[in-house]
Design a protein around this motif. Structure first.
Motif, PDB file in Angstrom:
ATOM      1  N   HIS A  13       0.832  -1.208   0.000  1.00  0.00           N
ATOM      2  CA  HIS A  13       0.000   0.000   0.000  1.00  0.00           C
ATOM      3  C   HIS A  13       0.873   1.268   0.000  1.00  0.00           C
ATOM      4  O   HIS A  13       0.553   2.239  -0.688  1.00  0.00           O
ATOM      5  CB  HIS A  13      -0.950  -0.005   1.201  1.00  0.00           C
ATOM      6  CG  HIS A  13      -1.941   1.114   1.188  1.00  0.00           C
ATOM      7  ND1 HIS A  13      -2.940   1.211   0.248  1.00  0.00           N
ATOM      8  CD2 HIS A  13      -2.080   2.192   2.002  1.00  0.00           C
ATOM      9  CE1 HIS A  13      -3.664   2.292   0.480  1.00  0.00           C
ATOM     10  NE2 HIS A  13      -3.151   2.909   1.544  1.00  0.00           N
ATOM     11  N   TYR A  16       1.927   1.785  -3.415  1.00  0.00           N
ATOM     12  CA  TYR A  16       0.775   2.291  -4.167  1.00  0.00           C
ATOM     13  C   TYR A  16       0.629   3.802  -3.958  1.00  0.00           C
ATOM     14  O   TYR A  16       0.428   4.555  -4.910  1.00  0.00           O
ATOM     15  CB  TYR A  16      -0.483   1.542  -3.717  1.00  0.00           C
ATOM     16  CG  TYR A  16      -1.782   2.191  -4.087  1.00  0.00           C
ATOM     17  CD1 TYR A  16      -2.318   2.059  -5.366  1.00  0.00           C
ATOM     18  CD2 TYR A  16      -2.492   2.935  -3.151  1.00  0.00           C
ATOM     19  CE1 TYR A  16      -3.520   2.653  -5.704  1.00  0.00           C
ATOM     20  CE2 TYR A  16      -3.700   3.531  -3.475  1.00  0.00           C
ATOM     21  CZ  TYR A  16      -4.209   3.390  -4.748  1.00  0.00           C
ATOM     22  OH  TYR A  16      -5.402   3.984  -5.076  1.00  0.00           O
ATOM     23  N   LEU A  17       0.747   4.242  -2.694  1.00  0.00           N
ATOM     24  CA  LEU A  17       0.623   5.671  -2.382  1.00  0.00           C
ATOM     25  C   LEU A  17       1.740   6.488  -3.023  1.00  0.00           C
ATOM     26  O   LEU A  17       1.563   7.670  -3.315  1.00  0.00           O
ATOM     27  CB  LEU A  17       0.609   5.891  -0.868  1.00  0.00           C
ATOM     28  CG  LEU A  17      -0.626   5.379  -0.135  1.00  0.00           C
ATOM     29  CD1 LEU A  17      -0.444   5.504   1.374  1.00  0.00           C
ATOM     30  CD2 LEU A  17      -1.885   6.102  -0.591  1.00  0.00           C
ATOM     31  N   ASP A  19       2.890   5.847  -5.951  1.00  0.00           N
ATOM     32  CA  ASP A  19       2.712   5.627  -7.400  1.00  0.00           C
ATOM     33  C   ASP A  19       3.743   4.679  -7.994  1.00  0.00           C
ATOM     34  O   ASP A  19       4.113   4.789  -9.163  1.00  0.00           O
ATOM     35  CB  ASP A  19       2.718   6.956  -8.171  1.00  0.00           C
ATOM     36  CG  ASP A  19       1.460   7.760  -7.929  1.00  0.00           C
ATOM     37  OD1 ASP A  19       0.390   7.144  -7.744  1.00  0.00           O
ATOM     38  OD2 ASP A  19       1.538   9.001  -7.920  1.00  0.00           O
ATOM     39  N   ALA A  24       0.134  -1.826  -4.483  1.00  0.00           N
ATOM     40  CA  ALA A  24      -1.271  -2.229  -4.585  1.00  0.00           C
ATOM     41  C   ALA A  24      -2.044  -1.582  -3.440  1.00  0.00           C
ATOM     42  O   ALA A  24      -1.583  -1.585  -2.291  1.00  0.00           O
ATOM     43  CB  ALA A  24      -1.402  -3.748  -4.506  1.00  0.00           C
ATOM     44  N   ARG A  25      -3.192  -1.028  -3.776  1.00  0.00           N
ATOM     45  CA  ARG A  25      -4.051  -0.425  -2.760  1.00  0.00           C
ATOM     46  C   ARG A  25      -4.458  -1.498  -1.752  1.00  0.00           C
ATOM     47  O   ARG A  25      -4.842  -2.607  -2.125  1.00  0.00           O
ATOM     48  CB  ARG A  25      -5.298   0.164  -3.411  1.00  0.00           C
ATOM     49  CG  ARG A  25      -6.245   0.789  -2.426  1.00  0.00           C
ATOM     50  CD  ARG A  25      -7.448   1.388  -3.127  1.00  0.00           C
ATOM     51  NE  ARG A  25      -8.369   1.930  -2.151  1.00  0.00           N
ATOM     52  CZ  ARG A  25      -9.680   1.860  -2.243  1.00  0.00           C
ATOM     53  NH1 ARG A  25     -10.238   1.297  -3.303  1.00  0.00           N
ATOM     54  NH2 ARG A  25     -10.446   2.369  -1.308  1.00  0.00           N
ATOM     55  N   ALA A  26      -4.358  -1.160  -0.475  1.00  0.00           N
ATOM     56  CA  ALA A  26      -4.714  -2.117   0.578  1.00  0.00           C
ATOM     57  C   ALA A  26      -6.211  -2.380   0.560  1.00  0.00           C
ATOM     58  O   ALA A  26      -7.014  -1.468   0.692  1.00  0.00           O
ATOM     59  CB  ALA A  26      -4.293  -1.579   1.946  1.00  0.00           C
ATOM     60  N   ASN A  27      -6.575  -3.633   0.364  1.00  0.00           N
ATOM     61  CA  ASN A  27      -7.974  -4.043   0.438  1.00  0.00           C
ATOM     62  C   ASN A  27      -8.130  -4.887   1.704  1.00  0.00           C
ATOM     63  O   ASN A  27      -7.832  -6.074   1.703  1.00  0.00           O
ATOM     64  CB  ASN A  27      -8.399  -4.837  -0.794  1.00  0.00           C
ATOM     65  CG  ASN A  27      -9.862  -5.211  -0.732  1.00  0.00           C
ATOM     66  OD1 ASN A  27     -10.562  -4.902   0.233  1.00  0.00           O
ATOM     67  ND2 ASN A  27     -10.340  -5.881  -1.763  1.00  0.00           N
ATOM     68  N   SER A  44      -4.301   5.908   4.321  1.00  0.00           N
ATOM     69  CA  SER A  44      -4.952   6.795   3.362  1.00  0.00           C
ATOM     70  C   SER A  44      -5.357   6.014   2.119  1.00  0.00           C
ATOM     71  O   SER A  44      -4.519   5.376   1.489  1.00  0.00           O
ATOM     72  CB  SER A  44      -4.015   7.932   2.953  1.00  0.00           C
ATOM     73  OG  SER A  44      -3.691   8.719   4.050  1.00  0.00           O
ATOM     74  N   GLY A  45      -6.620   6.056   1.792  1.00  0.00           N
ATOM     75  CA  GLY A  45      -7.119   5.387   0.597  1.00  0.00           C
ATOM     76  C   GLY A  45      -7.302   3.889   0.720  1.00  0.00           C
ATOM     77  O   GLY A  45      -7.744   3.240  -0.214  1.00  0.00           O
ATOM     78  N   ALA A  46      -6.977   3.321   1.875  1.00  0.00           N
ATOM     79  CA  ALA A  46      -7.159   1.873   2.060  1.00  0.00           C
ATOM     80  C   ALA A  46      -8.642   1.549   2.158  1.00  0.00           C
ATOM     81  O   ALA A  46      -9.434   2.353   2.633  1.00  0.00           O
ATOM     82  CB  ALA A  46      -6.442   1.408   3.324  1.00  0.00           C
ATOM     83  N   ASN A  47      -9.018   0.367   1.701  1.00  0.00           N
ATOM     84  CA  ASN A  47     -10.402  -0.080   1.813  1.00  0.00           C
ATOM     85  C   ASN A  47     -10.551  -0.849   3.126  1.00  0.00           C
ATOM     86  O   ASN A  47     -10.056  -1.965   3.252  1.00  0.00           O
ATOM     87  CB  ASN A  47     -10.780  -0.967   0.620  1.00  0.00           C
ATOM     88  CG  ASN A  47     -12.229  -1.423   0.673  1.00  0.00           C
ATOM     89  OD1 ASN A  47     -12.931  -1.175   1.642  1.00  0.00           O
ATOM     90  ND2 ASN A  47     -12.660  -2.087  -0.376  1.00  0.00           N
TER      91      ASN A  47
END
Length: 171
Positions: A13, A16-17, A19, A24-27, A44-47
């Protein structure tokens, strides 16, 4: 979820932040993070939808976040907002000095974005939006209608704020 697996997800993540292509965005939706150590994690932005965060350590305290990011006054906290820069203000809002505006607020701290009156510190607002910046007051008695997302990048959402004044640009 094991702490090792969580560490891997959070490391990806961070990439990902930044770029980075390997990020990979944390899901973490519906993940059992009860008792997990999230100290220092940038969420920030994690699901985090539906995640069980009971007893998790290192999460942003709403009280501490407000104390460290917003000016405290006798009447409440001062925050800042723009109107019609990304979303159009509801026609029921009177955008004028002294008005109190209201909106249903999504109180789910696992959602970084949601309905409500989104406000932030002045530096955050100026960095992310153009146009007139309003100084607003979140009265003490309205704090129960404030949501500070766990993964806030600076903004919070409120059920009710009072419009104080348009902030003059600094030279």
């Amino acid at each position: 979820m094991t702490q090792e697996k969580l560490k891997g997800i959070l490391a990806a993540h961070l990439l990902y932040l930044a770029d980075e292509p390997s990020g990979a965005r944390a899901n973490l939706s519906w993940a059992d993070l009860s008792g997990a150590d999230l100290s220092g994690a940038n969420l920030s932005g994690a699901n985090l939808s539906g995640a069980n965060l009971s007893g998790a350590e290192g999460l942003t305290s709403a009280v501490d976040f407000l104390k460290s990011h917003f000016e405290k006054t006798e009447a409440g906290y001062i925050a800042y907002k723009t109107f019609n820069s990304q979303y159009h203000a509801p026609s029921t809002w009177k955008i004028e000095k002294g008005s109190v505006i209201e909106e249903n607020v999504n109180s789910d701290r696992c959602k970084d974005c949601g309905c409500g009156i989104n406000v932030a510190p002045i530096g955050w607002v100026r960095q992310h939006y153009r146009g007139a910046v309003w100084k607003v007051l979140i009265r003490w008695e309205w704090l129960s209608g404030v949501c500070v997302p766990y993964m806030s990048d600076g903004k919070i959402r409120c059920e009710r704020v009072e419009l104080l004044e348009i902030v003059k640009e600094t030279p």
